[in-house]
Design an enzyme around this catalytic site. Structure first.
Site, PDB file in Angstrom:
ATOM      1  N   HIS A 215       0.832  -1.201   0.000  1.00  0.00           N
ATOM      2  CA  HIS A 215       0.000   0.000   0.000  1.00  0.00           C
ATOM      3  C   HIS A 215       0.869   1.254   0.000  1.00  0.00           C
ATOM      4  CE1 HIS A 215      -3.293  -2.743   0.944  1.00  0.00           C
ATOM      5  NE2 HIS A 215      -4.134  -1.744   0.722  1.00  0.00           N
ATOM      6  N   HIS A 257       1.723  -3.529   9.431  1.00  0.00           N
ATOM      7  CA  HIS A 257       3.147  -3.374   9.105  1.00  0.00           C
ATOM      8  C   HIS A 257       3.940  -2.762  10.233  1.00  0.00           C
ATOM      9  CE1 HIS A 257       2.907  -4.289   4.803  1.00  0.00           C
ATOM     10  NE2 HIS A 257       1.746  -3.677   4.813  1.00  0.00           N
TER      11      HIS A 257
HETATM   12  C1  LIG Z   1      -4.688  -8.858  -5.363  1.00  0.00           C
HETATM   13  C2  LIG Z   1      -3.966  -7.660  -5.857  1.00  0.00           C
HETATM   14  C3  LIG Z   1      -4.114  -7.276  -7.268  1.00  0.00           C
HETATM   15  C4  LIG Z   1      -3.175  -6.940  -5.065  1.00  0.00           C
HETATM   16  C5  LIG Z   1      -2.914  -7.231  -3.647  1.00  0.00           C
HETATM   17  C6  LIG Z   1      -2.802  -5.941  -2.948  1.00  0.00           C
HETATM   18  C7  LIG Z   1      -2.401  -6.148  -1.527  1.00  0.00           C
HETATM   19  C8  LIG Z   1      -3.297  -6.854  -0.631  1.00  0.00           C
HETATM   20  C9  LIG Z   1      -1.206  -5.680  -1.118  1.00  0.00           C
HETATM   21  C10 LIG Z   1      -0.685  -5.833   0.252  1.00  0.00           C
HETATM   22  O1  LIG Z   1      -0.441  -4.589   0.754  1.00  0.00           O
HETATM   23  P1  LIG Z   1       0.368  -4.430   2.093  1.00  0.00           P
HETATM   24  O2  LIG Z   1       1.725  -5.015   1.843  1.00  0.00           O
HETATM   25  O3  LIG Z   1       0.436  -2.950   2.325  1.00  0.00           O
HETATM   26  O4  LIG Z   1      -0.379  -5.122   3.162  1.00  0.00           O
END
Ligand SMILES: CC(C)=CCC/C(C)=C/COP(=O)(O)O
Length: 296
Positions: A215, A257
Protein backbone atom coordinates in the site's frame (compact mmCIF):
# COMPACT_ATOMS: atom_id res chain seq x y z
CA UNK A 1 33.08 -34.67 23.67
CA UNK A 2 31.58 -32.55 20.89
CA UNK A 3 33.84 -31.89 17.97
CA UNK A 4 35.45 -28.43 18.00
CA UNK A 5 33.59 -27.38 14.94
CA UNK A 6 30.22 -28.45 16.25
CA UNK A 7 30.75 -26.82 19.61
CA UNK A 8 31.58 -23.54 17.91
CA UNK A 9 28.90 -23.69 15.27
CA UNK A 10 26.10 -25.06 17.38
CA UNK A 11 25.58 -21.98 19.56
CA UNK A 12 27.21 -18.65 20.39
CA UNK A 13 30.85 -19.31 21.21
CA UNK A 14 30.76 -17.78 24.69
CA UNK A 15 28.12 -20.32 25.76
CA UNK A 16 29.88 -23.38 24.38
CA UNK A 17 33.29 -22.42 25.73
CA UNK A 18 32.20 -22.01 29.32
CA UNK A 19 29.98 -25.03 29.69
CA UNK A 20 32.46 -26.50 32.16
CA UNK A 21 32.47 -23.44 34.40
CA UNK A 22 30.31 -23.32 37.50
CA UNK A 23 28.56 -19.96 37.02
CA UNK A 24 25.17 -20.94 35.64
CA UNK A 25 24.00 -23.50 33.15
CA UNK A 26 25.12 -23.46 29.54
CA UNK A 27 23.01 -21.16 27.47
CA UNK A 28 21.70 -19.32 30.50
CA UNK A 29 21.53 -15.53 30.27
CA UNK A 30 24.32 -15.40 32.82
CA UNK A 31 26.63 -16.57 30.07
CA UNK A 32 25.62 -13.69 27.92
CA UNK A 33 26.22 -15.44 24.62
CA UNK A 34 27.42 -12.13 23.35
CA UNK A 35 30.98 -13.30 22.78
CA UNK A 36 32.88 -10.33 24.22
CA UNK A 37 36.66 -10.56 24.07
CA UNK A 38 36.95 -10.61 27.90
CA UNK A 39 34.67 -13.64 27.96
CA UNK A 40 36.75 -15.36 25.32
CA UNK A 41 39.86 -14.86 27.39
CA UNK A 42 38.27 -16.50 30.43
CA UNK A 43 36.91 -19.40 28.41
CA UNK A 44 40.30 -20.19 26.95
CA UNK A 45 41.89 -20.30 30.42
CA UNK A 46 39.14 -22.54 31.78
CA UNK A 47 39.49 -24.92 28.83
CA UNK A 48 43.13 -25.42 29.75
CA UNK A 49 42.32 -25.99 33.38
CA UNK A 50 39.55 -28.49 32.67
CA UNK A 51 41.28 -30.34 29.87
CA UNK A 52 39.00 -29.31 27.04
CA UNK A 53 40.21 -30.41 23.62
CA UNK A 54 43.12 -28.05 22.74
CA UNK A 55 41.98 -27.92 19.13
CA UNK A 56 38.69 -26.60 20.36
CA UNK A 57 40.45 -23.99 22.46
CA UNK A 58 42.54 -23.01 19.43
CA UNK A 59 39.45 -22.52 17.35
CA UNK A 60 37.96 -20.26 19.97
CA UNK A 61 41.20 -18.36 20.40
CA UNK A 62 41.49 -17.87 16.66
CA UNK A 63 38.21 -16.01 16.74
CA UNK A 64 39.28 -13.84 19.63
CA UNK A 65 40.06 -10.28 18.58
CA UNK A 66 43.06 -10.48 20.95
CA UNK A 67 44.45 -13.48 19.08
CA UNK A 68 44.01 -11.80 15.74
CA UNK A 69 46.31 -9.03 16.90
CA UNK A 70 48.93 -11.75 17.75
CA UNK A 71 49.35 -10.54 21.31
CA UNK A 72 47.76 -13.41 23.17
CA UNK A 73 50.53 -15.71 24.48
CA UNK A 74 48.31 -18.66 25.39
CA UNK A 75 46.90 -18.92 21.90
CA UNK A 76 50.35 -18.62 20.34
CA UNK A 77 51.69 -21.40 22.56
CA UNK A 78 49.20 -24.01 21.31
CA UNK A 79 50.42 -27.47 20.22
CA UNK A 80 50.21 -26.61 16.54
CA UNK A 81 50.90 -23.37 14.70
CA UNK A 82 48.78 -24.40 11.72
CA UNK A 83 46.14 -21.79 10.91
CA UNK A 84 42.72 -22.91 12.11
CA UNK A 85 40.06 -23.61 9.52
CA UNK A 86 37.84 -20.63 8.77
CA UNK A 87 34.60 -20.46 10.71
CA UNK A 88 31.20 -19.67 9.27
CA UNK A 89 30.54 -15.98 8.81
CA UNK A 90 27.62 -15.92 11.24
CA UNK A 91 29.83 -17.06 14.13
CA UNK A 92 32.30 -14.31 13.44
CA UNK A 93 29.50 -11.80 13.52
CA UNK A 94 28.41 -13.16 16.90
CA UNK A 95 31.85 -12.62 18.34
CA UNK A 96 32.63 -9.33 16.68
CA UNK A 97 29.40 -7.51 16.07
CA UNK A 98 30.28 -4.77 13.63
CA UNK A 99 29.09 -1.24 14.04
CA UNK A 100 26.67 -1.82 11.16
CA UNK A 101 25.34 -4.98 12.82
CA UNK A 102 24.72 -3.18 16.11
CA UNK A 103 23.12 -0.24 14.31
CA UNK A 104 20.81 -2.56 12.34
CA UNK A 105 19.79 -4.52 15.42
CA UNK A 106 19.08 -1.29 17.31
CA UNK A 107 17.05 0.04 14.39
CA UNK A 108 15.08 -3.20 14.30
CA UNK A 109 14.39 -3.02 18.02
CA UNK A 110 13.21 0.60 17.75
CA UNK A 111 11.12 -0.36 14.71
CA UNK A 112 9.34 -3.18 16.56
CA UNK A 113 8.79 -1.07 19.66
CA UNK A 114 7.47 1.95 17.72
CA UNK A 115 5.28 -0.18 15.45
CA UNK A 116 3.68 -1.86 18.46
CA UNK A 117 3.08 1.52 20.09
CA UNK A 118 1.53 2.95 16.91
CA UNK A 119 -0.65 -0.11 16.28
CA UNK A 120 -3.57 1.54 18.04
CA UNK A 121 -6.22 0.20 15.61
CA UNK A 122 -4.88 -3.35 15.42
CA UNK A 123 -8.07 -4.76 16.92
CA UNK A 124 -11.59 -3.68 17.85
CA UNK A 125 -10.55 -3.61 21.49
CA UNK A 126 -7.41 -1.54 20.85
CA UNK A 127 -7.24 2.00 22.21
CA UNK A 128 -8.30 3.49 18.85
CA UNK A 129 -10.35 0.46 17.83
CA UNK A 130 -13.35 2.66 16.90
CA UNK A 131 -11.36 4.22 14.02
CA UNK A 132 -10.57 0.81 12.57
CA UNK A 133 -13.42 0.85 9.98
CA UNK A 134 -12.14 4.18 8.65
CA UNK A 135 -8.62 2.79 8.41
CA UNK A 136 -9.94 -0.24 6.53
CA UNK A 137 -11.68 2.08 4.08
CA UNK A 138 -8.35 3.81 3.52
CA UNK A 139 -6.84 0.37 3.01
CA UNK A 140 -9.23 -0.29 0.13
CA UNK A 141 -8.41 3.11 -1.40
CA UNK A 142 -4.80 1.92 -1.79
CA UNK A 143 -5.54 -1.66 -2.77
CA UNK A 144 -4.30 -2.94 -6.12
CA UNK A 145 -7.67 -4.20 -7.40
CA UNK A 146 -9.61 -0.88 -7.43
CA UNK A 147 -6.63 0.82 -9.06
CA UNK A 148 -6.24 -1.87 -11.72
CA UNK A 149 -9.98 -2.09 -12.47
CA UNK A 150 -10.30 1.70 -12.53
CA UNK A 151 -7.36 2.11 -14.90
CA UNK A 152 -8.60 -0.62 -17.27
CA UNK A 153 -12.07 0.91 -17.27
CA UNK A 154 -10.74 4.39 -18.08
CA UNK A 155 -8.48 2.91 -20.77
CA UNK A 156 -11.51 1.33 -22.45
CA UNK A 157 -13.46 4.56 -22.27
CA UNK A 158 -10.63 6.83 -23.35
CA UNK A 159 -11.07 8.35 -26.79
CA UNK A 160 -7.89 10.39 -27.04
CA UNK A 161 -4.37 9.18 -27.78
CA UNK A 162 -2.92 11.40 -25.07
CA UNK A 163 -5.30 9.96 -22.48
CA UNK A 164 -4.59 6.43 -23.62
CA UNK A 165 -0.87 7.00 -23.35
CA UNK A 166 -1.11 8.19 -19.75
CA UNK A 167 -3.44 5.36 -18.78
CA UNK A 168 -1.29 2.75 -20.49
CA UNK A 169 1.66 3.94 -18.42
CA UNK A 170 -0.46 3.97 -15.29
CA UNK A 171 -1.32 0.33 -15.98
CA UNK A 172 2.37 -0.44 -16.55
CA UNK A 173 3.22 1.31 -13.25
CA UNK A 174 0.62 -0.72 -11.31
CA UNK A 175 1.80 -4.01 -12.78
CA UNK A 176 5.44 -3.16 -12.17
CA UNK A 177 4.58 -2.31 -8.57
CA UNK A 178 2.74 -5.61 -7.99
CA UNK A 179 5.64 -7.53 -9.49
CA UNK A 180 8.41 -5.79 -7.54
CA UNK A 181 6.56 -5.90 -4.22
CA UNK A 182 5.75 -9.61 -4.65
CA UNK A 183 9.38 -10.30 -5.56
CA UNK A 184 10.82 -8.47 -2.55
CA UNK A 185 8.22 -9.90 -0.16
CA UNK A 186 9.05 -13.38 -1.40
CA UNK A 187 12.78 -12.78 -0.97
CA UNK A 188 12.75 -11.03 2.40
CA UNK A 189 9.90 -13.04 3.97
CA UNK A 190 9.44 -10.79 6.95
CA UNK A 191 6.38 -11.83 8.94
CA UNK A 192 3.64 -9.30 9.62
CA UNK A 193 3.54 -7.96 13.19
CA UNK A 194 2.17 -10.42 15.74
CA UNK A 195 -0.66 -8.03 16.66
CA UNK A 196 -1.99 -7.93 13.07
CA UNK A 197 -5.37 -9.53 12.33
CA UNK A 198 -5.22 -11.07 8.85
CA UNK A 199 -8.60 -9.76 7.72
CA UNK A 200 -7.47 -7.90 4.61
CA UNK A 201 -9.49 -7.46 1.42
CA UNK A 202 -8.24 -9.84 -1.36
CA UNK A 203 -4.60 -10.81 -0.84
CA UNK A 204 -2.01 -12.72 -2.82
CA UNK A 205 -0.01 -15.54 -1.22
CA UNK A 206 3.05 -13.30 -0.67
CA UNK A 207 0.88 -10.88 1.28
CA UNK A 208 1.42 -12.92 4.40
CA UNK A 209 4.76 -11.11 4.40
CA UNK A 210 5.08 -7.49 5.35
CA UNK A 211 8.26 -6.05 3.81
CA UNK A 212 7.72 -3.77 1.95
CA UNK A 213 4.20 -2.44 2.34
CA UNK A 214 2.42 -2.73 -1.01
CA UNK A 215 0.00 0.00 0.00
CA UNK A 216 2.87 2.35 0.77
CA UNK A 217 4.59 1.67 -2.58
CA UNK A 218 1.30 2.26 -4.39
CA UNK A 219 0.59 5.41 -2.40
CA UNK A 220 3.98 6.92 -3.30
CA UNK A 221 3.87 5.72 -6.90
CA UNK A 222 0.30 6.83 -7.60
CA UNK A 223 0.64 10.18 -5.92
CA UNK A 224 3.81 10.96 -7.87
CA UNK A 225 2.12 9.80 -11.06
CA UNK A 226 -0.99 11.90 -10.45
CA UNK A 227 0.96 15.00 -9.46
CA UNK A 228 3.05 14.72 -12.63
CA UNK A 229 0.33 13.90 -15.13
CA UNK A 230 -2.89 15.48 -13.94
CA UNK A 231 -3.41 19.20 -13.84
CA UNK A 232 -4.84 19.72 -10.37
CA UNK A 233 -5.56 22.75 -8.22
CA UNK A 234 -3.21 23.22 -5.24
CA UNK A 235 -5.72 22.00 -2.60
CA UNK A 236 -6.21 18.79 -4.55
CA UNK A 237 -2.46 18.30 -4.86
CA UNK A 238 -2.13 18.69 -1.11
CA UNK A 239 -4.95 16.18 -0.66
CA UNK A 240 -3.14 13.62 -2.84
CA UNK A 241 0.04 13.92 -0.76
CA UNK A 242 -1.99 13.75 2.44
CA UNK A 243 -3.77 10.62 1.22
CA UNK A 244 -0.46 8.91 0.55
CA UNK A 245 0.93 9.84 3.95
CA UNK A 246 -2.19 8.84 5.91
CA UNK A 247 -2.46 5.59 3.96
CA UNK A 248 1.11 4.70 4.97
CA UNK A 249 0.48 5.64 8.58
CA UNK A 250 -2.75 3.62 8.63
CA UNK A 251 -0.79 0.47 7.74
CA UNK A 252 1.12 0.72 11.01
CA UNK A 253 -1.95 1.82 12.99
CA UNK A 254 -3.87 -1.22 11.72
CA UNK A 255 -0.98 -3.39 12.85
CA UNK A 256 -0.43 -4.61 9.28
CA UNK A 257 3.15 -3.37 9.11
CA UNK A 258 6.18 -2.22 10.98
CA UNK A 259 7.36 1.34 10.42
CA UNK A 260 10.33 0.23 8.30
CA UNK A 261 8.01 -1.71 5.93
CA UNK A 262 6.13 1.50 5.21
CA UNK A 263 9.22 3.71 5.07
CA UNK A 264 10.87 1.38 2.55
CA UNK A 265 7.54 1.10 0.70
CA UNK A 266 7.43 4.87 0.23
CA UNK A 267 11.01 4.86 -1.00
CA UNK A 268 10.37 1.98 -3.41
CA UNK A 269 7.18 3.55 -4.78
CA UNK A 270 9.02 6.82 -5.32
CA UNK A 271 11.77 5.02 -7.23
CA UNK A 272 9.24 3.00 -9.22
CA UNK A 273 7.81 6.21 -10.62
CA UNK A 274 11.30 7.17 -11.79
CA UNK A 275 11.51 3.82 -13.62
CA UNK A 276 8.09 4.37 -15.21
CA UNK A 277 9.05 7.88 -16.24
CA UNK A 278 12.34 6.64 -17.69
CA UNK A 279 10.65 3.85 -19.67
CA UNK A 280 7.63 5.98 -20.60
CA UNK A 281 5.57 4.07 -23.17
CA UNK A 282 4.44 6.06 -26.19
CA UNK A 283 3.19 5.32 -29.72
CA UNK A 284 6.79 6.03 -30.81
CA UNK A 285 8.64 3.53 -28.62
CA UNK A 286 5.87 0.93 -28.19
CA UNK A 287 3.71 1.25 -31.35
CA UNK A 288 2.57 -2.38 -31.19
CA UNK A 289 1.05 -1.91 -27.76
CA UNK A 290 -0.90 1.14 -28.83
CA UNK A 291 -2.04 -0.42 -32.11
CA UNK A 292 -3.23 -3.52 -30.29
CA UNK A 293 -5.15 -1.45 -27.79
CA UNK A 294 -6.76 0.74 -30.45
CA UNK A 295 -8.16 -2.41 -32.10
CA UNK A 296 -9.96 -3.45 -28.93
C1 LIG B 1 -4.69 -8.86 -5.36
C2 LIG B 1 -3.97 -7.66 -5.86
C3 LIG B 1 -4.11 -7.28 -7.27
C4 LIG B 1 -3.18 -6.94 -5.07
C5 LIG B 1 -2.91 -7.23 -3.65
C6 LIG B 1 -2.80 -5.94 -2.95
C7 LIG B 1 -2.40 -6.15 -1.53
C8 LIG B 1 -3.30 -6.85 -0.63
C9 LIG B 1 -1.21 -5.68 -1.12
C10 LIG B 1 -0.68 -5.83 0.25
O1 LIG B 1 -0.44 -4.59 0.75
P1 LIG B 1 0.37 -4.43 2.09
O2 LIG B 1 1.72 -5.01 1.84
O3 LIG B 1 0.44 -2.95 2.33
O4 LIG B 1 -0.38 -5.12 3.16
Amino acid sequence: MPSPRRSVEGRPLGVSASSSSSSGSPGSPAHGGGGSSRFEFQSLLSSRATGVDPACARLRASESPVHRRSSFPLAAAGPSQAPPPPLPEEDRMDLNPSFLGIALRSLLAIDLWLSKKLGVCAGESSSWGSVRPLMKLLEISGHGIPWLVGTLYCLCRSDSWAGREVLMNLLFALLLDLLLVALIKGLVRRRRPAHNQMDMFVTLSVDKYSFPSGHATRAALMSRFILNHLVLAIPLRVLVVLWAFVLGLSRVMLGRHNVTDVAFGFFLGYMQYSIVDYCWLSPHNAPVLFLLWSQQ
